[in-house]
Design a protein around this motif. Structure first.
Motif, PDB file in Angstrom:
ATOM      1  N   GLN A 181       6.984 -12.224   9.532  1.00 47.49           N
ATOM      2  CA  GLN A 181       7.445 -10.651   9.073  1.00 47.49           C
ATOM      3  C   GLN A 181       7.158 -10.215   7.940  1.00 47.49           C
ATOM      4  O   GLN A 181       7.326 -10.905   6.861  1.00 47.49           O
ATOM      5  CB  GLN A 181       8.934 -10.676   9.630  1.00 47.49           C
ATOM      6  CG  GLN A 181       9.284 -10.541  11.065  1.00 47.49           C
ATOM      7  CD  GLN A 181      10.629 -10.513  11.552  1.00 47.49           C
ATOM      8  OE1 GLN A 181      11.514 -11.150  10.645  1.00 47.49           O
ATOM      9  NE2 GLN A 181      10.886  -9.657  12.261  1.00 47.49           N
ATOM     10  N   LEU A 182       7.032  -8.797   7.758  1.00 52.11           N
ATOM     11  CA  LEU A 182       6.897  -8.433   6.278  1.00 52.11           C
ATOM     12  C   LEU A 182       8.091  -7.403   6.482  1.00 52.11           C
ATOM     13  O   LEU A 182       7.974  -6.518   7.276  1.00 52.11           O
ATOM     14  CB  LEU A 182       5.451  -7.609   6.245  1.00 52.11           C
ATOM     15  CG  LEU A 182       4.334  -8.321   5.575  1.00 52.11           C
ATOM     16  CD1 LEU A 182       4.056  -9.656   6.384  1.00 52.11           C
ATOM     17  CD2 LEU A 182       3.310  -7.601   5.386  1.00 52.11           C
ATOM     18  N   VAL A 183       9.002  -7.445   5.397  1.00 54.34           N
ATOM     19  CA  VAL A 183      10.033  -6.673   5.250  1.00 54.34           C
ATOM     20  C   VAL A 183      10.089  -5.866   3.895  1.00 54.34           C
ATOM     21  O   VAL A 183       9.886  -6.616   2.630  1.00 54.34           O
ATOM     22  CB  VAL A 183      11.205  -7.173   5.466  1.00 54.34           C
ATOM     23  CG1 VAL A 183      12.528  -6.385   5.094  1.00 54.34           C
ATOM     24  CG2 VAL A 183      11.378  -7.805   6.705  1.00 54.34           C
ATOM     25  N   GLU A 184       9.892  -4.492   3.894  1.00 60.65           N
ATOM     26  CA  GLU A 184       9.834  -3.755   2.653  1.00 60.65           C
ATOM     27  C   GLU A 184      11.361  -3.411   2.208  1.00 60.65           C
ATOM     28  O   GLU A 184      12.269  -3.256   3.061  1.00 60.65           O
ATOM     29  CB  GLU A 184       8.950  -2.453   2.616  1.00 60.65           C
ATOM     30  CG  GLU A 184       7.752  -2.565   3.088  1.00 60.65           C
ATOM     31  CD  GLU A 184       7.384  -2.274   4.589  1.00 60.65           C
ATOM     32  OE1 GLU A 184       6.313  -1.981   5.007  1.00 60.65           O
ATOM     33  OE2 GLU A 184       8.171  -2.367   5.292  1.00 60.65           O
ATOM     34  N   SER A 185      11.366  -3.198   0.946  1.00 60.71           N
ATOM     35  CA  SER A 185      12.722  -2.339   0.511  1.00 60.71           C
ATOM     36  C   SER A 185      12.448  -1.774  -0.991  1.00 60.71           C
ATOM     37  O   SER A 185      11.357  -2.091  -1.474  1.00 60.71           O
ATOM     38  CB  SER A 185      13.863  -3.650   0.127  1.00 60.71           C
ATOM     39  OG  SER A 185      13.098  -4.669  -0.899  1.00 60.71           O
ATOM     40  N   GLY A 186      13.586  -0.867  -1.080  1.00 63.68           N
ATOM     41  CA  GLY A 186      13.355  -0.169  -2.483  1.00 63.68           C
ATOM     42  C   GLY A 186      13.028   1.289  -2.247  1.00 63.68           C
ATOM     43  O   GLY A 186      12.788   2.071  -3.485  1.00 63.68           O
ATOM     44  N   GLY A 187      12.681   1.985  -1.094  1.00 63.65           N
ATOM     45  CA  GLY A 187      12.434   3.171  -1.030  1.00 63.65           C
ATOM     46  C   GLY A 187      13.724   4.015  -1.265  1.00 63.65           C
ATOM     47  O   GLY A 187      14.757   3.499  -1.524  1.00 63.65           O
ATOM     48  N   GLY A 188      13.417   5.396  -1.529  1.00 58.41           N
ATOM     49  CA  GLY A 188      14.611   6.258  -1.483  1.00 58.41           C
ATOM     50  C   GLY A 188      14.081   7.712  -2.036  1.00 58.41           C
ATOM     51  O   GLY A 188      12.940   8.136  -1.937  1.00 58.41           O
ATOM     52  N   LEU A 189      15.106   8.379  -2.433  1.00 57.46           N
ATOM     53  CA  LEU A 189      14.828   9.833  -3.098  1.00 57.46           C
ATOM     54  C   LEU A 189      14.902   9.814  -4.529  1.00 57.46           C
ATOM     55  O   LEU A 189      15.832   9.013  -5.229  1.00 57.46           O
ATOM     56  CB  LEU A 189      15.990  10.625  -2.729  1.00 57.46           C
ATOM     57  CG  LEU A 189      16.250  12.020  -3.020  1.00 57.46           C
ATOM     58  CD1 LEU A 189      14.679  12.902  -2.702  1.00 57.46           C
ATOM     59  CD2 LEU A 189      17.160  12.974  -2.663  1.00 57.46           C
ATOM     60  N   VAL A 190      13.900  10.132  -5.240  1.00 61.07           N
ATOM     61  CA  VAL A 190      13.717  10.282  -6.760  1.00 61.07           C
ATOM     62  C   VAL A 190      13.388  11.846  -7.092  1.00 61.07           C
ATOM     63  O   VAL A 190      12.529  12.363  -6.424  1.00 61.07           O
ATOM     64  CB  VAL A 190      12.860   9.286  -7.192  1.00 61.07           C
ATOM     65  CG1 VAL A 190      11.600   9.335  -6.770  1.00 61.07           C
ATOM     66  CG2 VAL A 190      12.940   9.118  -8.652  1.00 61.07           C
ATOM     67  N   GLN A 191      13.512  12.031  -8.315  1.00 60.01           N
ATOM     68  CA  GLN A 191      13.261  13.298  -8.810  1.00 60.01           C
ATOM     69  C   GLN A 191      11.874  13.315  -9.419  1.00 60.01           C
ATOM     70  O   GLN A 191      11.318  12.259  -9.734  1.00 60.01           O
ATOM     71  CB  GLN A 191      14.204  13.778 -10.030  1.00 60.01           C
ATOM     72  CG  GLN A 191      15.498  14.060  -9.215  1.00 60.01           C
ATOM     73  CD  GLN A 191      16.486  14.848 -10.622  1.00 60.01           C
ATOM     74  OE1 GLN A 191      16.319  14.441 -11.653  1.00 60.01           O
ATOM     75  NE2 GLN A 191      17.324  15.630 -10.089  1.00 60.01           N
ATOM     76  N   PRO A 192      11.070  14.263  -9.461  1.00 55.88           N
ATOM     77  CA  PRO A 192       9.708  14.206  -9.884  1.00 55.88           C
ATOM     78  C   PRO A 192       9.934  13.685 -11.482  1.00 55.88           C
ATOM     79  O   PRO A 192      10.907  13.939 -12.181  1.00 55.88           O
ATOM     80  CB  PRO A 192       9.353  15.682 -10.066  1.00 55.88           C
ATOM     81  CG  PRO A 192       9.871  16.180  -8.873  1.00 55.88           C
ATOM     82  CD  PRO A 192      11.347  15.479  -8.809  1.00 55.88           C
ATOM     83  N   GLY A 193       8.936  12.812 -11.740  1.00 54.53           N
ATOM     84  CA  GLY A 193       8.895  11.966 -13.172  1.00 54.53           C
ATOM     85  C   GLY A 193       9.765  10.787 -13.197  1.00 54.53           C
ATOM     86  O   GLY A 193       9.543  10.099 -14.163  1.00 54.53           O
ATOM     87  N   GLY A 194      10.370  10.501 -12.043  1.00 53.77           N
ATOM     88  CA  GLY A 194      11.348   9.237 -12.040  1.00 53.77           C
ATOM     89  C   GLY A 194      10.340   8.231 -11.683  1.00 53.77           C
ATOM     90  O   GLY A 194       9.113   8.335 -11.353  1.00 53.77           O
ATOM     91  N   SER A 195      11.164   7.006 -11.454  1.00 55.97           N
ATOM     92  CA  SER A 195      10.623   5.739 -10.980  1.00 55.97           C
ATOM     93  C   SER A 195      11.413   5.152  -9.972  1.00 55.97           C
ATOM     94  O   SER A 195      12.341   5.321  -9.606  1.00 55.97           O
ATOM     95  CB  SER A 195      10.603   4.763 -12.303  1.00 55.97           C
ATOM     96  OG  SER A 195       9.652   5.122 -13.269  1.00 55.97           O
ATOM     97  N   LEU A 196      10.406   4.384  -9.190  1.00 56.14           N
ATOM     98  CA  LEU A 196      10.883   3.372  -8.306  1.00 56.14           C
ATOM     99  C   LEU A 196      10.066   2.114  -7.962  1.00 56.14           C
ATOM    100  O   LEU A 196       8.819   2.033  -8.416  1.00 56.14           O
ATOM    101  CB  LEU A 196      10.928   4.023  -6.730  1.00 56.14           C
ATOM    102  CG  LEU A 196      11.874   5.285  -6.364  1.00 56.14           C
ATOM    103  CD1 LEU A 196      11.525   5.664  -4.888  1.00 56.14           C
ATOM    104  CD2 LEU A 196      13.287   4.531  -6.315  1.00 56.14           C
ATOM    105  N   ARG A 197      10.699   1.051  -7.508  1.00 54.30           N
ATOM    106  CA  ARG A 197      10.166  -0.137  -7.365  1.00 54.30           C
ATOM    107  C   ARG A 197      10.310  -0.455  -5.847  1.00 54.30           C
ATOM    108  O   ARG A 197      11.446  -0.815  -5.273  1.00 54.30           O
ATOM    109  CB  ARG A 197      10.769  -1.305  -8.194  1.00 54.30           C
ATOM    110  CG  ARG A 197       9.874  -2.418  -8.194  1.00 54.30           C
ATOM    111  CD  ARG A 197      10.449  -3.504  -9.223  1.00 54.30           C
ATOM    112  NE  ARG A 197       9.693  -4.565  -9.243  1.00 54.30           N
ATOM    113  CZ  ARG A 197       8.639  -5.034  -9.919  1.00 54.30           C
ATOM    114  NH1 ARG A 197       8.216  -4.003 -10.947  1.00 54.30           N
ATOM    115  NH2 ARG A 197       7.974  -6.149 -10.085  1.00 54.30           N
ATOM    116  N   LEU A 198       9.084  -0.845  -5.429  1.00 55.93           N
ATOM    117  CA  LEU A 198       9.178  -1.414  -3.939  1.00 55.93           C
ATOM    118  C   LEU A 198       8.919  -2.898  -3.842  1.00 55.93           C
ATOM    119  O   LEU A 198       8.285  -3.222  -4.835  1.00 55.93           O
ATOM    120  CB  LEU A 198       8.212  -0.500  -3.149  1.00 55.93           C
ATOM    121  CG  LEU A 198       8.351   0.945  -2.953  1.00 55.93           C
ATOM    122  CD1 LEU A 198       7.022   1.377  -1.972  1.00 55.93           C
ATOM    123  CD2 LEU A 198       9.359   1.521  -2.612  1.00 55.93           C
TER     124      LEU A 198
END
Length: 122
Positions: free
Chosen positions: A3-20
């Motif tokens: 199984q592959l399980v992702e995490s870390g998505g969401g809502l962010v403003q332009p110019g922001g950062s996220l880590r998946l």
């Protein structure tokens, strides 16, 4: 069962950062390539960034310089650091493990995660 399980998505403003993050679990002998694809509504799934077992990378031109892919071969994990996000980065992001073998004798095949939504909006 792999199984592959992702995490870390969401809502962010332009110019922001996220880590998946992505974890591949189950009986795994080796994985050739791990990385990320994405699919926006009405579009085909497209490559974002992938990394080979030896550390070679391939990025979509649209994310080069903003996104960084990494992986831990021993832990069967992959990550995608996304900086300077733009509204056009909005999509469902999928983790992929290409050329995965459950044993040295098994045939390699590709596995996909279920996807995680990334929305870039003000």
């Amino acid at each position: 069962q792999v199984q592959l399980v992702e995490s870390g998505g969401g809502l962010v403003q332009p110019g922001g950062s996220l880590r998946l993050s992505c974890v591949a679990s189950g009986s795994i002998f080796s994985i050739d390539v791990m990385g990320w694809y994405r699919q926006a509504p009405g579009n085909e799934r497209e490559l974002v960034a992938i990394m080979s077992r030896g550390g070679g990378t391939n990025y979509a031109e649209s994310v080069e310089g903003r996104f960084t892919v990494s992986r831990d071969n021993a832990k069967n994990t992959a990550s995608l650091q996304m900086n300077s996000l733009k509204p056009e980065d909005t999509a469902v992001y999928y983790c992929v493990a290409e050329g995965l073998r459950v044993t040295a004798l098994h045939r390699a095949r590709d596995y996909w995660g279920q996807g995680t939504q990334v929305t870039v909006s003000s």
